[in-house]
Design a protein around this motif. Structure first.
Motif, PDB file in Angstrom:
ATOM      1  N   GLN A 132       0.807  -1.220   0.000  1.00 37.77           N
ATOM      2  CA  GLN A 132       0.000   0.000   0.000  1.00 37.77           C
ATOM      3  C   GLN A 132       0.835   1.262   0.000  1.00 37.77           C
ATOM      4  OE1 GLN A 132      -2.646  -0.361   3.345  1.00 37.77           O
ATOM      5  NE2 GLN A 132      -3.280  -2.396   2.666  1.00 37.77           N
ATOM      6  N   ALA A 133       2.155   1.134   0.034  1.00 36.71           N
ATOM      7  CA  ALA A 133       2.998   2.325   0.178  1.00 36.71           C
ATOM      8  C   ALA A 133       2.783   3.302  -0.969  1.00 36.71           C
ATOM      9  CB  ALA A 133       4.473   1.909   0.244  1.00 36.71           C
ATOM     10  N   ALA A 134       3.014   4.576  -0.654  1.00 31.15           N
ATOM     11  CA  ALA A 134       2.740   5.629  -1.621  1.00 31.15           C
ATOM     12  C   ALA A 134       3.820   5.697  -2.697  1.00 31.15           C
ATOM     13  CB  ALA A 134       2.623   6.957  -0.894  1.00 31.15           C
ATOM     14  N   GLY A 135       5.056   5.809  -2.254  1.00 36.25           N
ATOM     15  CA  GLY A 135       6.141   6.035  -3.223  1.00 36.25           C
ATOM     16  C   GLY A 135       6.688   4.745  -3.765  1.00 36.25           C
ATOM     17  N   ASP A 137       9.082   5.488   4.438  1.00 31.23           N
ATOM     18  CA  ASP A 137       8.891   5.986   3.089  1.00 31.23           C
ATOM     19  C   ASP A 137      10.141   6.769   2.703  1.00 31.23           C
ATOM     20  OD1 ASP A 137       6.228   6.923   1.195  1.00 31.23           O
ATOM     21  OD2 ASP A 137       8.119   8.033   1.019  1.00 31.23           O
ATOM     22  N   THR A 172       8.857  10.841   2.147  1.00 31.83           N
ATOM     23  CA  THR A 172       8.382  11.560   3.337  1.00 31.83           C
ATOM     24  C   THR A 172       9.208  11.218   4.572  1.00 31.83           C
ATOM     25  OG1 THR A 172       6.851   9.825   3.979  1.00 31.83           O
ATOM     26  CG2 THR A 172       6.019  11.472   2.441  1.00 31.83           C
TER      27      THR A 172
END
Ligand code: ATP
Ligand code: ATP
Ligand code: MG
Ligand code: MG
Lengths: 292, 354, 393, 284, 354
Positions: free
Chosen positions: E270-273, E346, E349
């Motif tokens: 699910q991580a953003a980057g 992350d 961030t």
């Protein structure tokens, strides 16, 4: 480092300086204003408050004597301030070398301040007089060609005043610098030694720059002495030969009190203050700004 | 590059004798660590090496030369002062460049040196500030910079990293190590940090009350402390020390026999006094199902490891446990150790027995 | 009542004279508060006086003289002592030129003390003899004598270094070369044409020539040191007022034999006077006013006049005094004083603040002194600068 | 070691050379004061007195005439003492307080205030005379020792403030901060921390104020009354006789007598020029 | 006794913003540790709590009271300055007693207090000395003594033990802990020493660049660092960080897959980057016969443990080994760890992912 300022007690510190500040306002600026007004008045023997315009200033700038006095102030001021500061600093540094007889030497260098120039002036007059003092002595010792006649030479007499003035105040300058040097943290000196700085360089690069505030005090005080060297001139040359060694202070005094030209005297005082202000105010400004 | 030799140096301040005959000899290029309790005279000794103070007696030699009375500026030494002693009237860059300027290094080179150490010490953004506008750690780094900008015969560091955060400290330590490996400049380094002492030094001198108690390699000092003092002083948490009575070849503490190896037994039998001190490092102790019984008194987790204090019949012992522990205060435990890891000292002379 | 007297008679003879006055007043039941301020020929005293007047705390009497009296009177701070003067008949006892100076708008405001003659030449006869010179009576003779003295290795003219000394010499030259009429016109009435005229040119040239007969150490020298040079024979002559006599006497010399007083060259028929006087200030306390009047009276009393002038070396201002206790110089002076007053050759001394207001006096003194000391200033230049100084208001 | 010695020799050479220069006029004065008038007239400047005598000193102290009074300098001397002690004490104290506030309790406008006060240093004394007389007249203390004290205090404040302020600027602010935390009040910080650290500048200020006030002539002569005249007025009257013989020996003796208290202060106060008072207080 | 609450405090020196909105709330009696890199604004914050400086904006409360502008002498705070700030004109005893004297404590009590802290700090023999004649560590102890002699509402300590030797430090640390347990005085304590931070504090605030990065219990901070910065900053040697590319549920660093637990896999998915940072503390790594292969680059024995640097395909990793190691530089080794001990951040961030 900012001082622990700004907190909300401040009325107490303000209260403490307030009296001095009020005194300063009244006695410095009140009097300057008073003097300024006198310079525009028709005062002669005693203060007289009828307005007379700029007549006194016109007279003043026509006066050859005043021009000489102003020029002397610059020459004498420069020599005296420079000389006294340099010599005083040098003596302070020499005395700072863990000298055994420091106490004695310090007193020797300081003592001229102690003796009123009313009489020391006589001793100096003798010593500088070609017929009595140094020149005479050298002639007696067989140096016939030795000549030192500055005191009686209208062009050189002002240098004599400067010499005597330096003699008188260098000791005090020394005391001020010595006090400053004694306040410096010794570990800084040690660091400089390790950094390979020789003794002269430690003074030049580390200690003297740290003395900046003291420098500032000293400069102020010496300038103060220069402006007020009234006794000195009176005792040594009384403004002579002719009026070759007249200073604004002696000029003002003569006009205001001897000649009954109070207005002219006041005008000269105003011009003198303005000259001083023109030199001092920018310096003050930069010095106090730099602290921030 | 000179070897440094300190010969029978004594120093008194008024009636108090601070250094009582210090002998230290190190080879050119060696890295000497000076440790000792606060006030034992480390800074005083450094000051004398730097020429900022003169010994009351004894002499200091660099290479072949007696420098005891040589003026400091002619010694070519760089020093980091414990109190920093930054020049308050100069900005950071000027502070760092000052010594180079004094040695007539041309300007471009000075600037290059300033840039180099500023980068190394992470103070590049502070170069225009006066020391008064720096934080404690920043000041300390400037003090370091002043020394590192130079290429002297001898470096003296007096607790140069004490005010830095752990991360920076590790980085700085690495930089110093690197620098030393590259330049091989003889160095004397005072520190209270065990990791610094153990990782940086070629040799360690442990001082106490103006006397060198032990002088040896880090490994020596840690694994074979010469005196009870050294044993207790080096290592954190400190070594557990148990006073025990000799009884033939065995040692008894509060009636409990303390395990000993063959060599230790022989030594115990020949020992001079009736009492010995039995030392065990916290990491030598393990929890086990059998062994010395005790109660868990306190648990101090420090992150990577935990110190567990155990009350036993022979006194409170500290045990070092990796990671965290699931134990609870009050729990009953047993402690075990290998006898050859124990250290023995004479109780009276405090000297190592074996 | 109490009298506070501001004066600068601090030296031996003068102080004795002042003490005599003090004694007389104390006998009359008054208190004497001495306010002596020495130095600078009364400069400091004037400063003090002004501050005192400004602070509303004027002394009873102060040593003020010449046109300054008028200036002070104009400020409205001086008291009217006509009643004393009337009672004591001062108008008759004083030469008109003197009594006029003591009055403001017809009222007496000050009491005169003494008369100094300024245009004296003091000579060491021994030195003249050694040089084979004779006592000069004209400026040409003076220069001749001077040359002779020079040759004999003696400084011809002893001179000191304050501007009033320069001006004393200048006055004597002006009087000797130009005569009393010229002197009055040029230096008292400040007539511009006369000042820029040829006679003045001659005076200035002579004046400058006189400088050649002094030694170069003169600047800064006190007048009494110059006198000492004459006494010791290091110098032959000195142009100085009659107070110089005190120095000779103090050194144990007798007039006529050890030293000679003679009018400055060419001015035998003239007399530059310097009259000391006490101005009386307005006071509030009635008892003090009484004491002040007593003081005025005593100053003009014959006893005091004699005693004081014997001490001071000057002559009484009061006419018709017996002069038998005085020495020859004083006697000659007293005689000339009366004679010249009649002949209209009695002229006020500028050097001593008798002739013109202090502002003008100062300005002219500055120029003359500068001319004397600065060898680069030309005669014409000096003349025009004197003329503009004379216009000072 | 050898080079060290050369340095020492040079150092001492310079020190002694200057000492000689500073002492020359004193030598002339002392020698002259020990001669009688005859020797003064005949001998030359540097010649030693053939038979030294203290007569001139005695005369200057107790019998020389200044105006109609012939009591020597004695009465003036004590007037001066009565004036100098309070004036010096007050002006120094005020200066120290001002300096303390201006250096360690800065507030908005304090620098400007300081600059305005500083300019007072440049006021020529002569300008002040007449208006000051007027003010003293209003206050009713004209011609009294109180008026004189007031004048000297006012005249001294700019320089004493300057000295202290600029010295205190150099004291670490941390000391004041620590004291504040320790609960010290404004005054306690001053008396317990700041003042004990001010010895060198205190010495300098005392020297300065004492000398200035003791040696002041103009204010002394203008603002004093008949019986509050300070010693300089006496000295001036003594030495500025406008006619008859000038007794140089008495003048010189009088000048030396007048200078004795000041010299005394220099010697005593000078002891407190100690080194390194702040060393070790603060690191960094 | 007051709770301390720092609300949105900002501070600028000239153009530079040093503190950028600090929020910290602690309960009465709590022991707060402030850590952060050198120059991050710790001392500045303490100064403002002490009333020696005013915030540019924001406020500080003690109990219910807004003390932002209260004069410091009325705050009843005791502080140990990083720069000591001893009174050079007073001897040690006077330095310590000064604050008591200012608070009108009677003389006998003052003397008793001096004796008490002198004993606690082992400076009894120095009481008559001026600060100039003390060693660095002795000065620091006097500075401590000045604060400890009092019984204030709030203690502020700015690196109070940095110049002490390890042994003394342990003792002092224990004393402080004891004192706090006895008096329950609210305390703010700045330190760079990890052991102090972990063992003394009830809560730790980690600051960086004028911002609080994480505020929590010591255990929280160590085991669940909120940001990559905290993870790296706390713990010595620092955590090994490996930048890795996300590839579905797995992470690849230089082509090598990094082990992940169930929860971690879910988070990765699910991580953003596209990039994550994989962190491993040196003590989480073990040598094993299989696993990530590498070469031994450097060995740093510190006594009780050894740091071993291993060059691997994913970069150089530090391994913490208890005791000494028999391995040699250059040797080929394999590293193993348990995936749940890894920390994930992350990369962009820098916030914790899981
Ligand atoms: N007077 C000042 N003017 C400008 N900047 C300042 C001033 N005082 C401090 N600073 C800066 O403010 C920042 C914070 O300083 P502070 O002393 O609070 O740091 P710190 O966190 O205590 O650091 P350290 O651990 O090194 O003591 C530093 O970067 C410092 O350079
Ligand atoms: N000027 C002095 N006068 C008297 N004693 C002094 C002086 N300077 C230092 N000492 C004493 O000498 C001893 C050694 O001081 P030194 O500074 O060398 O200690 P140190 O080993 O560096 O300690 P630290 O680790 O605390 O810095 C200390 O006990 C100190 O009190
Ligand atoms: Mg030390
Ligand atoms: Mg800090």
């Amino acid at each position: 480092m900012s001082a622990p300022s700004a907190l909300r007690t401040p009325w107490l510190p303000k209260l403490v300086v307030a009296p001095s500040f009020v005194l300063a306002l009244v006695f410095i600026y009140g009097f300057i204003a008073w003097n300024g007004y006198l310079s525009l008045s028709a005062s002669r023997l005693l203060p007289n408050y009828t307005f007379a315009g700029f007549e006194q200033y016109v007279n003043l700038f026509e006066s050859d004597r005043f021009r000489v006095a102003l020029k002397n102030m610059l020459v004498f001021g420069g020599l005296f301030i420079g000389g006294a500061m340099a010599l005083g600093l040098m003596l302070a540094i020499l005395l700072d070398q863990k000298i055994r007889a420091e106490g004695l030497l310090r007193t020797i260098y300081l003592y001229p301040m102690a003796i009123s120039f009313i009489v020391t002036g006589t001793a100096w007059k003798w010593m500088l007089n070609p017929g009595l003092g140094l020149e005479h002595l050298m002639h007696q010792w067989g140096f016939e060609s030795f000549s030192f006649d500055w005191l009686v030479n209208p062009e050189k007499a002002i240098y004599c005043v400067a010499i005597a003035g330096i003699w008188q105040s260098a000791g005090f300058v020394m005391a001020l610098f010595l006090a400053g040097l004694r306040g410096i943290d010794e570990s800084i000196i040690k660091a400089a030694q390790v950094d390979g700085a020789s003794q002269p360089r430690i003074y030049w690069r580390i200690l003297i720059p740290s003395l900046r505030p003291v420098f500032f005090s000293t400069l102020m005080v010496v300038s103060h002495l220069a402006i007020k060297s009234f006794d000195l001139v009176m005792a040594l040359t009384a403004g002579g030969p002719g009026y070759a060694t007249d200073l604004p202070a002696t000029f003002m005094y003569a006009m205001s009190f001897t000649r009954g030209q109070l207005g002219l005297g006041a005008a000269s005082a105003t011009v003198m203050l303005a000259t001083v202000a023109a030199i001092v105010v920018p310096y003050l400004y930069s010095e106090l700004r730099a602290k921030k | 590059m000179g070897a440094l030799s300190i010969r029978n140096v004594r120093k008194t301040f008024g009636p108090v004798e601070i250094l009582k005959g210090i002998h230290i000899d190190i080879e050119a290029g060696e890295f000497l660590i000076l440790v000792g309790p606060s006030g034992c005279g480390k800074s005083t000794l450094l000051n004398m090496i730097a020429g900022l103070d003169v010994p009351s007696s004894g002499s200091i030699h660099m290479g072949e030369r007696d420098i005891t009375h040589l003026p400091s500026k002619d010694r070519d030494i760089a020093m980091v002062f414990q109190s920093y002693a930054l020049y308050p009237n100069m900005n950071v860059a000027q502070n760092i460049a000052f010594a180079l300027e004094m040695r007539k290094v041309p300007k471009p080179q000075r600037e290059a040196a300033v840039q180099r150490v500023a980068k190394m010490l992470q103070i590049g953004h502070l170069l225009d500030r006066k020391p008064g506008a720096l934080s404690g750690g920043q000041r300390q780094r400037v003090a370091m910079g002043r020394a590192l900008a130079r290429d002297p015969k001898l470096f003296l560091f007096d607790e140069p990293l004490s005010n830095l955060d752990a991360k920076l400290r590790v980085e700085m330590r690495a930089e110093i190590k690197l620098l030393h490996q590259r330049t091989k400049t003889t160095t004397v380094y005072v520190t209270h940090d065990q990791v610094e002492a153990m990782t940086l030094g070629d040799r360690i001198a442990v001082m106490k009350d103006g006397v060198v108690q032990q002088f040896g390699t880090p490994d020596d000092i840690y694994t074979r402390p010469a005196t009870r003092f050294v044993a207790e002083f080096i290592g954190s948490p400190a070594m557990n020390l148990i006073t025990a009575q000799r009884s033939g070849e065995t040692l008894l503490a509060h009636g409990i026999e303390l395990a000993a190896s063959e060599t230790q037994r022989a030594a115990i039998a020949q020992a001079a006094g009736p009492e010995l001190v039995y030392g065990l490092r916290p990491e030598s102790l393990q929890f086990a199902d059998a062994g010395l019984p005790g109660t868990l008194a306190m648990i101090e987790p420090t992150g990577p490891e935990t110190y567990v204090l155990v009350d036993t019949a022979v006194g409170q012992l500290t045990v070092r446990v990796p990671g965290n522990t699931q134990q609870r205060v009050g729990e009953r435990v047993h402690l075990q150790w290998q006898p050859q890891q124990a250290h023995l000292f004479d109780a009276r002379t405090e000297a190592r027995v074996v | 009542g109490e009298v506070e007297v501001l004066h600068w008679w601090t030296s031996g003879g003068e102080a004795k004279a002042a003490a005599a006055l003090k004694l007389t007043l104390q006998k009359g039941g008054h208190r004497w508060k001495d306010f002596a301020v020495a130095g600078g020929g009364g400069d400091s005293a004037m400063t003090v006086l002004k501050s005192r007047v400004v602070s509303g705390n004027a002394p009873s009497a102060a040593q003020i003289k010449g046109p300054s009296l008028q200036e002070w009177a104009r400020e409205g701070v001086l008291a009217n002592i006509d009643d004393v003067a009337k009672a004591e008949k001062w108008d008759e006892l004083l030469p008109k030129i003197v009594s006029d100076g003591m009055k403001y708008k017809g009222n007496y405001i000050a009491a005169p003390v003494n008369v100094h003659r300024v245009n004296w030449l003091w000579v060491n006869p021994e030195a003249l003899k050694k040089a084979g010179a004779k006592l000069p009576t004209t400026w040409d003779e003076f220069f001749a004598a001077g040359d002779a003295l020079k040759k004999a290795g003696i400084i011809p003219l002893a001179h000191g270094g304050q501007n009033w000394q320069d001006f004393t010499t200048f006055e004597s030259v002006a009087l000797g070369i130009g005569g009393a009429e010229f002197y009055k016109k040029a230096l008292v009435q400040l007539d511009a044409a006369t000042i820029t005229g040829p006679q003045m040119t001659q005076v200035l040239e002579t004046f400058k020539k006189v400088k050649g007969y002094t030694d170069k150490n003169a600047p800064g020298r006190d007048w009494n040191l110059a006198t000492a040079m004459v006494i010791k024979g290091e110098a032959g002559m000195q142009l100085m007022g009659d107070w110089a006599k005190g120095e000779f006497i103090a050194a144990g010399k007798t007039p006529g034999t050890d030293f000679v007083c003679t009018p400055a060259p060419g001015s035998a028929k003239a007399f530059t006077f310097n009259v000391d006087s006490f101005a009386m200030f307005k006071l509030k306390d009635a008892a003090n006013v009484a004491a002040q009047k007593e003081l005025a009276k005593e100053i003009m009393a014959p006893n005091f006049q004699e005693l004081f002038n014997l001490y001071k070396g000057s002559i009484p201002v009061r006419l018709g005094m017996k002069m038998d206790k005085f020495d020859d110089c004083a006697k000659a002076s007293a005689k000339d004083f009366v004679d010249t007053a009649k002949a209209g050759a009695l002229v006020p001394s500028i050097a001593h603040g008798m002739a013109v207001p202090s502002a003008v006096e100062g300005a002219i003194k500055d120029v003359v002194s500068q001319f004397w000391n600065d060898d680069k200033m030309s005669v014409a230049d000096a003349q025009s600068r004197i003329a503009s100084a004379a216009k000072t208001k | 070691m050898n080079r060290l010695n050369i340095h020492r020799v040079l150092l001492w050479g310079a020190l002694l050379l200057f000492a000689a220069w500073f002492l020359a006029p004193l030598y002339v004065m002392v020698v002259t004061s020990l001669k009688d008038m005859e020797q003064v007239r005949t001998g030359h400047l540097l010649s030693l007195p053939t038979d030294p005598t203290l007569a001139a000193w005695a005369k200057a102290w107790s019998t020389a005439c200044t105006g109609t009074d012939c009591g020597g300098l004695k009465p003036f001397f004590f007037n001066s003492v009565a004036m100098v002690v309070p004036a010096v004490a007050v002006s120094t104290l005020v200066g120290a307080l001002n300096g303390y506030v201006l250096a360690k309790w800065r507030f908005r406008g304090s620098e400007t205030m300081f600059a305005l006060m500083l300019f007072g240093v440049f006021m020529p004394m002569q300008v002040v005379l007449l208006p000051m007389s007027q003010v003293l007249g209003w206050l009713g203390i004209a011609s009294s020792i109180w008026g004189l004290i007031l004048v000297h205090v006012i005249a001294g404040i700019p320089s004493t403030t300057l000295f202290f302020r600029n010295y205190y600027v150099g004291l670490p602010d941390e000391l004041v901060k620590a004291a504040m935390l320790d609960g010290a009040s404004f005054w306690q910080i001053f008396t317990r921390i700041v003042l004990p650290l001010s010895t060198p500048i205190l010495v300098v200020t005392l020297i300065w104020q004492f000398t200035n006030i003791w040696n002041d002539f103009l204010y002394g002569v203008v603002f004093s009354g008949a019986d509050s005249k300070p010693i300089t007025v006496g000295l001036n009257n003594l030495s500025n006789t406008s006619s008859t013989v000038k007794e140089y020996n008495v003048d010189m003796a009088a000048a030396l007598i007048a200078a004795l208290p000041t010299l005394f202060v220099y010697i005593v106060a000078g002891k407190y020029f100690v080194r390194g008072l702040t060393a070790g207080a603060v690191k960094g």
